[in-house]
Design an enzyme around this catalytic site. Structure first.
Site, PDB file in Angstrom:
ATOM      1  N   TYR A 163      37.158  42.254  38.839  1.00  0.00           N
ATOM      2  CA  TYR A 163      37.146  43.716  38.881  1.00  0.00           C
ATOM      3  C   TYR A 163      35.839  44.252  38.313  1.00  0.00           C
ATOM      4  O   TYR A 163      35.203  45.129  38.908  1.00  0.00           O
ATOM      5  CB  TYR A 163      38.341  44.252  38.088  1.00  0.00           C
ATOM      6  CG  TYR A 163      38.428  45.751  38.027  1.00  0.00           C
ATOM      7  CD1 TYR A 163      38.970  46.482  39.076  1.00  0.00           C
ATOM      8  CD2 TYR A 163      37.968  46.448  36.906  1.00  0.00           C
ATOM      9  CE1 TYR A 163      39.059  47.873  39.017  1.00  0.00           C
ATOM     10  CE2 TYR A 163      38.052  47.837  36.842  1.00  0.00           C
ATOM     11  CZ  TYR A 163      38.592  48.533  37.904  1.00  0.00           C
ATOM     12  OH  TYR A 163      38.664  49.909  37.835  1.00  0.00           O
ATOM     13  N   LYS A 167      33.080  46.458  40.448  1.00  0.00           N
ATOM     14  CA  LYS A 167      32.753  47.844  40.105  1.00  0.00           C
ATOM     15  C   LYS A 167      31.283  48.001  39.721  1.00  0.00           C
ATOM     16  O   LYS A 167      30.673  49.047  39.975  1.00  0.00           O
ATOM     17  CB  LYS A 167      33.664  48.326  38.972  1.00  0.00           C
ATOM     18  CG  LYS A 167      35.075  48.642  39.422  1.00  0.00           C
ATOM     19  CD  LYS A 167      35.101  49.805  40.411  1.00  0.00           C
ATOM     20  CE  LYS A 167      36.496  50.266  40.746  1.00  0.00           C
ATOM     21  NZ  LYS A 167      36.511  51.438  41.652  1.00  0.00           N
TER      22      LYS A 167
END
Length: 260
Positions: A163, A167
């Site tokens: 993640y 991002k």
């Protein structure tokens, strides 16, 4: 002051608008006068959100789409232009997460998280960006792209390796596009939520994790989805945020300002 953000008559496409955070952002855009298009996979969730928008006097509709598909996004753009005649704001907020230990992360999980968090943003910026660029060159009309980033896009967070990496890429490409398209009046910014409990992160909010987060947040609480609305309107609005591009607007209760 009847239209302080200048969004009346504008059309905002909110990818991930059937979710909790982007749904609240879509409600905020509708309350400011924009016609909102909720993009996602769940018609049931969209219906509940659209009912709230309608009750408040706003306008919106649901457009099902797989945002990880260029063909799907191209079809989406065509349908929006056919129905609404224009697009002025694009919000990219679809997201997914996992807390798998690094050495145990399977390849399919890497592919899935990067597809939703990064590829979908990249493709939407290409598909809608091409429309924005052509319109800017033909008509001199600008646009706003708001990509939803993450605290982990600024500083890597423990336990969410894939993640965080996905991002960080969103933050990077947003700044690149902001520089590229600024002369055309197409603004690209990153809205960076702090810790907001939502569908995609509840599974990683264990009691010890919650204690760590709140202990590092000066306001001592999680954010509420409605608290992202003001930042969304600022970044979406040419009137309020017309000179803002390439920035990361953090809404985090002081989390990122805290070291010890």
């Amino acid at each position: 002051m009847d239209d302080p953000f200048g969004l009346s008559g504008k059309v905002a496409v909110v990818v991930g608008g059937t979710g909790e955070l982007c749904g609240a952002m879509a409600e905020g855009l509708a309350s400011a006068g924009a016609e909102v298009v909720l993009v996602g996979r769940s018609g049931e969730k969209a219906a509940r959100r659209l009912a709230r928008i309608a009750e408040a006097g706003g306008r919106g509709w649901f457009a099902p789409c797989d945002a990880t598909s260029r063909a799907g996004l191209t079809t989406l753009l065509g349908s929006v232009l056919s129905r609404a005649g224009r697009v002025d704001v694009l919000v990219n907020g679809a997201g997914t997460n996992s807390a798998t230990p690094f050495l145990e992360i399977p390849e399919e999980e890497i592919d899935r998280i990067f597809a939703v968090n990064t590829k979908a943003v990249f493709l939407a910026c290409q598909v809608f960006g091409a429309y924005f660029v052509e319109r800017a060159r033909m008509e001199g009309t600008g646009a706003s792209i708001v990509n939803v980033g993450s605290m982990s896009g600024l500083t890597p967070l423990s336990r969410v390796f894939t993640y965080s990496a996905s991002k960080a890429a969103v933050h990077n490409v947003s700044k690149n596009l902001a520089r590229e398209w600024a002369p055309l009046g197409i603004r690209v910014n990153v809205l960076v939520p702090g810790f907001f409990p939502a569908e995609q992160n509840r599974k990683v909010l264990t009691p010890d994790r919650v204690a760590s987060i709140l202990g590092h947040t000066p306001m001592g609480r999680f954010g509420e989805a409605r608290e992202l609305v003001g930042a969304t309107l600022l970044l979406a609005s040419e009137r309020a945020g017309g000179f803002i591009t390439g920035t990361e607007l953090v809404v985090d209760g002081g989390f990122h300002a805290t070291s010890i």
